[in-house]
Motif scaffolding. Sequence first.
Motif, PDB file in Angstrom:
ATOM      1  N   UNK A   1      20.099  69.135  43.654  1.00 29.60           N
ATOM      2  CA  UNK A   1      19.061  69.428  44.656  1.00 29.60           C
ATOM      3  C   UNK A   1      18.340  70.731  44.307  1.00 29.60           C
ATOM      4  N   UNK A   2      19.001  71.579  43.535  1.00 30.21           N
ATOM      5  CA  UNK A   2      18.363  72.817  43.070  1.00 30.21           C
ATOM      6  C   UNK A   2      18.502  72.885  41.556  1.00 30.21           C
ATOM      7  N   UNK A   3      17.589  73.615  40.940  1.00 29.14           N
ATOM      8  CA  UNK A   3      17.606  73.753  39.477  1.00 29.14           C
ATOM      9  C   UNK A   3      18.675  74.791  39.134  1.00 29.14           C
ATOM     10  N   UNK A   4      19.918  74.331  39.051  1.00 26.52           N
ATOM     11  CA  UNK A   4      21.018  75.289  38.949  1.00 26.52           C
ATOM     12  C   UNK A   4      22.193  74.672  38.189  1.00 26.52           C
ATOM     13  N   UNK A   5      22.693  75.358  37.159  1.00 25.72           N
ATOM     14  CA  UNK A   5      23.797  74.773  36.388  1.00 25.72           C
ATOM     15  C   UNK A   5      25.056  74.555  37.207  1.00 25.72           C
ATOM     16  N   UNK A   6      25.266  75.376  38.250  1.00 23.64           N
ATOM     17  CA  UNK A   6      26.486  75.173  39.047  1.00 23.64           C
ATOM     18  C   UNK A   6      26.390  73.892  39.864  1.00 23.64           C
ATOM     19  N   UNK A   7      25.196  73.407  40.115  1.00 23.66           N
ATOM     20  CA  UNK A   7      25.040  72.120  40.815  1.00 23.66           C
ATOM     21  C   UNK A   7      24.938  70.965  39.823  1.00 23.66           C
ATOM     22  N   UNK A   8      24.400  71.256  38.645  1.00 24.17           N
ATOM     23  CA  UNK A   8      24.210  70.164  37.671  1.00 24.17           C
ATOM     24  C   UNK A   8      25.529  69.804  36.977  1.00 24.17           C
ATOM     25  N   UNK A   9      26.398  70.809  36.788  1.00 25.87           N
ATOM     26  CA  UNK A   9      27.653  70.566  36.054  1.00 25.87           C
ATOM     27  C   UNK A   9      28.525  69.486  36.704  1.00 25.87           C
TER      28      UNK A   9
ATOM     29  N   UNK B   1      29.562  56.425  30.403  1.00 33.86           N
ATOM     30  CA  UNK B   1      28.331  55.713  30.023  1.00 33.86           C
ATOM     31  C   UNK B   1      28.216  55.639  28.499  1.00 33.86           C
ATOM     32  N   UNK B   2      27.322  54.782  28.012  1.00 35.01           N
ATOM     33  CA  UNK B   2      27.119  54.690  26.558  1.00 35.01           C
ATOM     34  C   UNK B   2      26.362  55.892  26.017  1.00 35.01           C
ATOM     35  N   UNK B   3      25.499  56.486  26.843  1.00 32.41           N
ATOM     36  CA  UNK B   3      24.743  57.679  26.413  1.00 32.41           C
ATOM     37  C   UNK B   3      24.295  58.454  27.646  1.00 32.41           C
ATOM     38  N   UNK B   4      24.077  59.752  27.427  1.00 29.79           N
ATOM     39  CA  UNK B   4      23.575  60.608  28.516  1.00 29.79           C
ATOM     40  C   UNK B   4      22.291  61.291  28.046  1.00 29.79           C
ATOM     41  N   UNK B   5      21.277  61.233  28.886  1.00 32.17           N
ATOM     42  CA  UNK B   5      20.079  62.050  28.686  1.00 32.17           C
ATOM     43  C   UNK B   5      20.147  63.140  29.738  1.00 32.17           C
ATOM     44  N   UNK B   6      19.909  64.376  29.359  1.00 32.17           N
ATOM     45  CA  UNK B   6      20.018  65.451  30.349  1.00 32.17           C
ATOM     46  C   UNK B   6      18.973  66.529  30.091  1.00 32.17           C
ATOM     47  N   UNK B   7      18.428  67.074  31.183  1.00 30.52           N
ATOM     48  CA  UNK B   7      17.570  68.261  31.112  1.00 30.52           C
ATOM     49  C   UNK B   7      18.459  69.440  31.523  1.00 30.52           C
ATOM     50  N   UNK B   8      19.059  70.149  30.563  1.00 32.11           N
ATOM     51  CA  UNK B   8      20.016  71.199  30.926  1.00 32.11           C
ATOM     52  C   UNK B   8      19.316  72.333  31.700  1.00 32.11           C
ATOM     53  N   UNK B   9      19.934  72.732  32.821  1.00 31.42           N
ATOM     54  CA  UNK B   9      19.296  73.730  33.680  1.00 31.42           C
ATOM     55  C   UNK B   9      19.504  75.165  33.193  1.00 31.42           C
ATOM     56  N   UNK B  10      20.314  75.319  32.159  1.00 33.00           N
ATOM     57  CA  UNK B  10      20.494  76.666  31.591  1.00 33.00           C
ATOM     58  C   UNK B  10      20.897  76.494  30.138  1.00 33.00           C
TER      59      UNK B  10
ATOM     60  N   UNK C   1      14.260  70.362  28.758  1.00 35.47           N
ATOM     61  CA  UNK C   1      14.956  71.606  28.397  1.00 35.47           C
ATOM     62  C   UNK C   1      16.030  71.326  27.351  1.00 35.47           C
ATOM     63  N   UNK C   2      16.555  72.398  26.746  1.00 35.87           N
ATOM     64  CA  UNK C   2      17.641  72.215  25.782  1.00 35.87           C
ATOM     65  C   UNK C   2      18.669  73.337  25.938  1.00 35.87           C
ATOM     66  N   UNK C   3      19.665  73.320  25.053  1.00 32.45           N
ATOM     67  CA  UNK C   3      20.705  74.353  25.065  1.00 32.45           C
ATOM     68  C   UNK C   3      20.643  75.135  23.751  1.00 32.45           C
ATOM     69  N   UNK C   4      21.320  76.258  23.725  1.00 28.44           N
ATOM     70  CA  UNK C   4      21.313  77.076  22.502  1.00 28.44           C
ATOM     71  C   UNK C   4      22.113  76.439  21.367  1.00 28.44           C
ATOM     72  N   UNK C   5      23.078  75.579  21.703  1.00 20.71           N
ATOM     73  CA  UNK C   5      23.909  74.958  20.660  1.00 20.71           C
ATOM     74  C   UNK C   5      23.378  73.541  20.407  1.00 20.71           C
ATOM     75  N   UNK C   6      22.306  73.464  19.642  1.00 25.72           N
ATOM     76  CA  UNK C   6      21.636  72.170  19.481  1.00 25.72           C
ATOM     77  C   UNK C   6      22.410  71.216  18.570  1.00 25.72           C
TER      78      UNK C   6
ATOM     79  N   UNK D   1      16.268  79.486  31.128  1.00 27.07           N
ATOM     80  CA  UNK D   1      15.783  78.105  31.016  1.00 27.07           C
ATOM     81  C   UNK D   1      14.947  78.026  29.737  1.00 27.07           C
ATOM     82  N   UNK D   2      15.304  77.100  28.846  1.00 29.02           N
ATOM     83  CA  UNK D   2      14.653  77.096  27.520  1.00 29.02           C
ATOM     84  C   UNK D   2      13.134  76.923  27.619  1.00 29.02           C
ATOM     85  N   UNK D   3      12.699  76.032  28.500  1.00 32.21           N
ATOM     86  CA  UNK D   3      11.264  75.727  28.578  1.00 32.21           C
ATOM     87  C   UNK D   3      10.443  76.900  29.121  1.00 32.21           C
ATOM     88  N   UNK D   4      10.845  77.377  30.287  1.00 33.20           N
ATOM     89  CA  UNK D   4      10.014  78.392  30.954  1.00 33.20           C
ATOM     90  C   UNK D   4      10.140  79.755  30.254  1.00 33.20           C
ATOM     91  N   UNK D   5      11.291  80.029  29.631  1.00 29.84           N
ATOM     92  CA  UNK D   5      11.400  81.253  28.815  1.00 29.84           C
ATOM     93  C   UNK D   5      10.382  81.194  27.675  1.00 29.84           C
TER      94      UNK D   5
END
Length: 346
Positions: free
Chosen positions: A93-101, A112-121, A144-149, A190-194
Amino acid sequence: MERQSGRRAFSRREFLGVAAAGGFGAMLLGGCGGGSSSGATSSTGSGQSKAKKNYRIVLIVGVLGDEFYTTMGCGASAEANKLGVDLKIQGPKDFDPSEQTPILNAAIQSSPDAILIAPTDKTAMIAPIQSAVNQGIPVIAVDTTINKTDILLAHIGSDNFKGGQVAGDALAKAVNKKGKVFVVNVKPGISTTDARQKGFEAAIKKYPNIQYLGAQYDNDDPTKAASITSAVLQKNPDLAGIFGTNIYAGEGAATGVRQAGKKGQVKVIEFDASPTEVKDLKKGSVDGLIAQHPGDIGRLGVKMAVEYLDTKKKPQKKNVTTGFTVVTRGNMNDPNVSKYLYKAQC
Ligand code: T6T
């Protein structure tokens, strides 16, 4: 305070309605990973390509009710429907890793067979994504992405640094290359907005008569973005322009400018193209939008996941960049532009 964003107006029923109305094999779910119901997989017409198996894919967006992600979900659902794949769309409900995790953890539990995710941090979501990968679930980052691509199968999204540069040049032009400008951003990490902020800063450095007042963060809350803008305008009555780095930053910046009675006088350039942003552009509180192509991101994400599941071959391009379109009052009705305006429902 006027109502500003789809996100604040979001209701769970509205979201479930979106999936049902679209007739797609997808459900859009709110809350922390609870009670995911499976969407029916619709049959596809003859001649359409089909996945080899009836795969189950989960798309976890950055935040529910944000029309960027709604539009991404529409593209993903259309592709899932075409390929005969079962797609579930979930998000916090909020753009927050503690809620997305916890949502990601629940998705992993459902194997699932695969996951697509917009990582919030870009840092906080590394470990939760690593858990999925450790269980053999391929993960594609969308938007978005993560630092460990290296743990990702791929990343699909806009070139956000370039988008920020385009915004910087557009704002410089709007303010006649002089005066004070500032940025309303979401939150650091956040990778995008940074990247958008960095691109913007790189662009405006080229204009010696532009004075940069820096960036402030709204925590993805349009009300906070409006109050930040009001405070900056009060301190700097001669402010020339503002860059809002996403939907809520932009919508709030436009509200702050209107409330100060400075519509048209303070120029506003915003990322994204939500219905409210488009309305503000039409009415003159905003001067330009950098519309991303979220429908393409969703569609390509599902396509890539299915190709990988069918062939087990890693994608040749690990970083797929989708385009963006600059929307102005002059071109917003051109069908080649208006097709990129975001949807509140599919
Ligand atoms: O700008 C998009 C997205 O690209 C970004 O990562 C987060 O904000 C949006 O969803 C718009 O609100």
